[in-house]
Structure formats: C-alpha cells, structure tokens
Design an enzyme around this catalytic site. Structure first.
Site, short mmCIF file in Angstrom:
data_model
loop_
_atom_site.label_atom_id
_atom_site.label_comp_id
_atom_site.label_asym_id
_atom_site.label_seq_id
_atom_site.Cartn_x
_atom_site.Cartn_y
_atom_site.Cartn_z
N ASP A 1 0.83 -1.21 0.00
CA ASP A 1 0.00 0.00 0.00
C ASP A 1 0.87 1.26 0.00
OD1 ASP A 1 -2.47 1.23 -0.09
OD2 ASP A 1 -2.64 1.39 2.09
N HIS B 1 2.22 3.69 -9.05
CA HIS B 1 2.00 2.27 -9.38
C HIS B 1 3.19 1.73 -10.19
CE1 HIS B 1 -1.88 2.47 -7.59
NE2 HIS B 1 -2.42 3.22 -8.52
N SER C 1 -7.47 -5.59 -5.32
CA SER C 1 -8.50 -6.20 -4.48
C SER C 1 -9.85 -6.20 -5.18
CB SER C 1 -8.61 -5.45 -3.15
OG SER C 1 -9.32 -4.23 -3.32
N TRP D 1 -12.06 -2.04 -7.74
CA TRP D 1 -12.84 -1.62 -8.92
C TRP D 1 -13.57 -0.31 -8.66
CZ3 TRP D 1 -11.83 -4.38 -13.17
CH2 TRP D 1 -11.44 -5.72 -13.03
N ARG E 1 -12.34 2.38 -7.78
CA ARG E 1 -11.49 3.54 -8.11
C ARG E 1 -11.90 4.14 -9.46
NH1 ARG E 1 -5.55 2.49 -5.60
NH2 ARG E 1 -6.34 1.76 -3.61
N LEU F 1 11.33 -19.90 -5.67
CA LEU F 1 10.26 -19.15 -4.99
C LEU F 1 8.95 -19.22 -5.79
CD1 LEU F 1 9.67 -16.89 -2.73
CD2 LEU F 1 9.97 -15.27 -4.62
N ARG G 1 -4.72 -2.31 8.88
CA ARG G 1 -5.90 -3.13 8.56
C ARG G 1 -5.53 -4.16 7.50
NH1 ARG G 1 -7.71 2.20 6.98
NH2 ARG G 1 -7.27 2.57 4.79
N SER H 1 -7.74 -5.10 4.95
CA SER H 1 -8.39 -4.80 3.67
C SER H 1 -8.73 -6.07 2.87
CB SER H 1 -7.50 -3.86 2.84
OG SER H 1 -7.26 -2.65 3.54
N GLU I 1 2.07 -13.57 11.80
CA GLU I 1 2.62 -12.46 12.58
C GLU I 1 2.44 -11.21 11.73
OE1 GLU I 1 3.59 -12.91 15.61
OE2 GLU I 1 3.40 -15.08 15.45
#
Ligand code: IPE
Ligand code: IPE
Ligand code: MG
Length: 226
Positions: free
Chosen positions: A13, A30, A59, A63, A65, A125, A179, A181, A192
């Site tokens: 964020d 971005h 998320s 949408w 936005r 990974l 939070r 979200s 954690e």
C-alpha cells in the site's frame, strides 16, 4: 529453523501517496511500485528458506477507483507480466495468481495463464499475485465449490478449496494503515503482523531483512503454551 518465515504476504500500500507527495500522477506511484515488486521478489528468491511470496496487487474492492486508474492498473499488470517472464525463468520463480480472474479482459487473462504455464516447472520461490482478490470472495467461492460437489464443509475441506492453501507466517502492510483490507483472511489466522509507515515504492530489502529479524524473535504459540 522453524522460526523463519516460509510464507511472506505483503499488502503493498501507498503507491498513490508516494506519487502525490512528489506532485506526480498516482499512476507513477504504481509504476514505481512495480519496480519494488521486482526487487523484493528477487530478494526472496535469493533466500531459499522463503518458499512463497504472496503480494496483494488488486483487491475485489479496487474496482471502485476511477475508471482511468483501474484501466492503468490492468495495462500495467499486463506489461509487468510480459516483461517479467524472462526474469521469472532466470530466477527460477514460479508465478501463481490467486483471485477471481473472470472479470479481466481476455487478453490479460491470456497473459496471466501464459506466464503461469511458462513458469510452472520452476522450482524456486513461488510468487503469488493476488488479482481481483478478496478474502471473503475466496472463502465464498470455495464454499460454493464444495456445495456444488455435495462435499461436507469442514475446516480441512474448505481450506483445501481456497485459491491459496498456504498459511501465512509473516504478513506485512506498508503505507501506514493498520488493517487487512480483505487480504488472506483465512490464511492469516496465525500470521505475525507487521505494519510500516514506509510507502510501498520506498520499501527496500533492508527493511524486509529488519522485519524478518524481528519475526525470528517472536515466540509463536498457536494457542498452545511456550
Ligand atoms: C496500493 O497503493 C496499490 C493498489 C491498491 C493497486 P494505493 O493505490 O492504494 O496507494 P495509496 O494507498 O492511495 O497511497
Ligand atoms: C489494499 O490497499 C489493496 C492492495 C494493496 C491491492 P487499499 O488501498 O485498496 O486498501 P484500503 O482501501 O486503504 O483499505
Ligand atoms: Mg491504498
């Protein structure tokens, strides 16, 4: 070695604020954020104890936005994945999307599937991008799947029907808010949680190392004693 995080999840964020602070359009934030995705993925892929990195990229609520920002994010994602493919292969990173991809354009879905397939043999990974992802949506879709197949709903069966079946060890949120979200609600049951004011485009390996060091010192009891 059990106190090393094998699954790190990040709520990336602060891109918009990073740009606004510099008098730039949010889209620049971005773009810069996508560069951070690259450096953090490379860092994790160079540390074999970290098996999985799940990154919140878009998320189910994003949408809401402005249309132009959503369109930019879709284009950026496609551009990022195309550019990233040779790097995934070079670093032996497997790309695995989570979320409901159905509302995305055919072209974007094709690119996502192509990169997923092209990296499916990679053994390093696993970089999982959460795309049109919402924890509630994921749980609802999993329950719907079990219901459709007339399967019993248990903690195990529901957990296995999720997009991501992997418990999170370490969950980080950049950008200063405290939070979730709607991110990995089920998988973070015993994660954690670490929060930092650093905006995602400014997040660097050194800060991740410092967080991992703190994580290592935490006693995880999972409801038991000591
Ligand atoms: C996170 O940065 C990236 C996405 C949600 C796509 P934001 O765009 O939420 O940036 P801020 O929180 O407005 O600064
Ligand atoms: C969370 O950030 C979503 C992603 C990082 C993709 P948001 O900026 O959308 O979250 P809220 O609106 O501050 O809760
Ligand atoms: Mg935000």
């Amino acid at each position: 070695m059990s106190n090393l995080p094998t699954h790190i999840a990040i709520i990336m964020d602060g891109n918009g604020r990073w740009a606004s602070l510099r008098g730039l359009n949010r889209t620049k934030g971005h773009e810069k954020g996508a560069e951070t995705v690259r450096t953090i993925t490379t860092f994790c892929s160079n540390h074999p104890e970290i098996k999985r990195l799940t990154l919140y990229a878009f998320s189910t609520e994003n949408w809401k936005r402005p249309r132009l920002e959503v369109e930019f994010l879709m284009k950026l994602l496609e551009r990022y994945l195309k550019k990233e493919l040779p790097i995934y292969l070079e670093e032996n990173v497997r790309f695995e999307p989570i979320g409901d991809l159905s509302p995305f354009s055919a072209s974007l879905r094709k690119t996502i599937t192509r990169v997923e397939k092209a990296t499916s043999h990679c053994t390093g990974l696993i970089q999982s991008l959460a795309l049109n992802y919402g924890g509630r949506d994921e749980i609802a879709r999993a329950a719907e799947r079990l219901n459709r197949d007339s399967l019993p709903i248990t903690v195990e069966s529901l957990g296995d029907a999720l997009d991501s079946r992997h418990d999170v060890d370490l969950l980080i949120r950049t950008g200063g808010d405290y939070r979730l979200s709607n991110f990995l609600l089920w998988q973070s049951a015993y994660a954690e949680l670490f929060f930092t004011d650093t905006l995602w485009p400014d997040f660097v390996e050194e800060e991740l190392i410092a967080i991992i060091e703190k994580f290592k010192g935490v006693e995880r009891r999972f409801g038991g004693l000591q």
